[in-house]
Scaffold this active site. Structure first.
Site, short mmCIF file in Angstrom:
data_model
loop_
_atom_site.label_atom_id
_atom_site.label_comp_id
_atom_site.label_asym_id
_atom_site.label_seq_id
_atom_site.Cartn_x
_atom_site.Cartn_y
_atom_site.Cartn_z
N HIS A 116 0.84 -1.20 0.00
CA HIS A 116 0.00 0.00 0.00
C HIS A 116 0.87 1.24 0.00
CE1 HIS A 116 -4.07 1.78 0.67
NE2 HIS A 116 -3.32 2.82 1.00
N ASN A 127 -2.38 12.87 4.51
CA ASN A 127 -3.35 13.27 5.54
C ASN A 127 -2.91 12.84 6.94
OD1 ASN A 127 -5.45 14.75 4.14
ND2 ASN A 127 -5.96 12.81 3.14
N HIS A 138 1.39 5.28 -2.32
CA HIS A 138 0.82 6.25 -3.23
C HIS A 138 1.94 7.01 -3.95
CE1 HIS A 138 -3.00 5.71 -1.10
NE2 HIS A 138 -2.34 5.90 0.03
N ASP A 153 2.04 2.58 3.53
CA ASP A 153 1.19 3.76 3.30
C ASP A 153 2.02 4.99 2.95
OD1 ASP A 153 -1.23 5.11 3.02
OD2 ASP A 153 -1.29 5.73 5.12
N ARG A 174 -10.58 0.90 -5.45
CA ARG A 174 -10.73 1.29 -4.04
C ARG A 174 -12.02 2.07 -3.84
NH1 ARG A 174 -6.83 5.23 -0.32
NH2 ARG A 174 -6.79 3.91 1.53
N HIS A 213 -5.81 -0.67 6.00
CA HIS A 213 -5.39 -0.02 7.25
C HIS A 213 -6.06 -0.60 8.50
CE1 HIS A 213 -3.43 2.61 4.55
NE2 HIS A 213 -4.36 3.54 4.43
#
Length: 307
Positions: free
Chosen positions: A30, A252, A32, A247, A123, A180
């Site tokens: 996971h 955020n 990005h 992640d 997702r 998560h």
């Protein structure tokens, strides 16, 4: 030009090697990619603006930590424009798989194109800061689009969102991957229904969970000991249905920003033995995300060489 002032901080960029060695073919399940925005612009209606964290930064982190493969999850900052992930999949087809974000206007041709490029899932969010959750009709339509390609439905929940999703689950005839660890309020005794629901879902035939976000769920910082203990509990419950993710670059995240080598060191708590780490980081993601078997060193391959 849209305002590009970041609304969420970027990651630590001074990467240091972890204290543990990862198995050959280890997968970070996971992550990005953000930008660079001059090449891959952010969406006009995005819910947040990140710092640029392009593929090259991700590769620097992975090379330092010891990851050979990764699952690139499309970010809401880029919306339904998948150009950044498509670029990575085109350049490194054996190293990466993609997870898409599809709009209400998505059609079979778009899914076919993404599938051919290396996408393997879509997702959906049950997380208020990322918009309203999908309706039952919208979920059913997504399933109809992706099922012919063997894609999974990746489910991102927060708070009591896992309870809402569980009501939908019986109508979803495809692989489910929970993001998560469900992101319910910690400690576990504050959220017994959410915890029990995840355990029950993992007892189903094809439900998986990403042991990512220990930093996001933990109340015990900076050690993340409670989040890591939660991850261990899921791994002990269904070791054949768990994958691990960093992640990166931790979008955020406000307040505590994890150091990536600390997250990787936490794998030793989640999966203390070499055989467990082989399962968590190599064998399980190979199956879950449909990596080519010869793109990783699996325990089966190792056993065959020993015999």
């Amino acid at each position: 030009m849209h305002d590009l002032t970041p609304t969420t901080p970027g990651p630590h960029r001074d990467f240091a090697a972890p204290d543990i060695d990862l198995p050959a073919g280890a997968c970070d399940s996971h992550v990005h990619i953000f930008g660079p925005h001059r090449q891959f612009p952010y969406a006009a209606g995005r819910p947040f603006t990140p710092e640029d964290a392009p593929l090259e930064l991700l590769q620097d982190m992975h090379d330092t930590m010891g990851f050979a493969r990764a699952v690139l999850v499309q970010t809401a900052a880029h919306g339904q424009d998948h150009a950044a992930v498509l670029d990575a999949l085109t350049r490194y087809p054996d190293r990466y798989r993609g997870v898409a974000l599809l709009g209400d206007d998505a059609d079979a041709r778009q899914v076919e194109t993404l599938d051919a490029a290396g996408f393997c899932g879509v997702r959906v969010h049950f997380a208020p800061h990322l918009g309203a959750p999908p309706s039952p009709d919208a979920l059913a339509r997504l399933c109809d689009l992706i099922s012919p390609h063997g894609w999974h439905l990746e489910v991102h929940t927060m708070g009591s969102g896992i309870l809402d999703f569980a009501d939908y689950y019986p109508e979803l005839p495809l692989r489910i991957v929970l993001d998560h660890m469900g992101r319910f309020p910690m400690p576990v005794d504050r959220s017994p229904a959410e915890h029990r629901t995840i355990l029950d879902l993992l007892n189903e035939d094809d439900v998986w969970i990403k042991l990512s976000g220990a930093d996001r769920v933990s109340e015990e910082l900076p050690s993340m000991s409670d989040g890591l203990a939660l991850a261990r509990s899921f791994f002990e419950h269904r070791p054949d249905r768990c994958v691990w993710g960093s992640d990166f670059p931790h979008p955020n995240t406000h307040g505590f920003m994890p150091v990536d080598s600390d997250l990787v060191n936490g794998i030793a708590i989640i999966a203390p033995t070499e055989l467990e780490r082989q399962l968590l980081l190599v064998d399980n993601p190979t199956t879950c995300f449909n990596f080519r078997v010869d793109s990783a060193t699996t325990s089966t391959d190792q056993n065959s060489r020993r015999n």
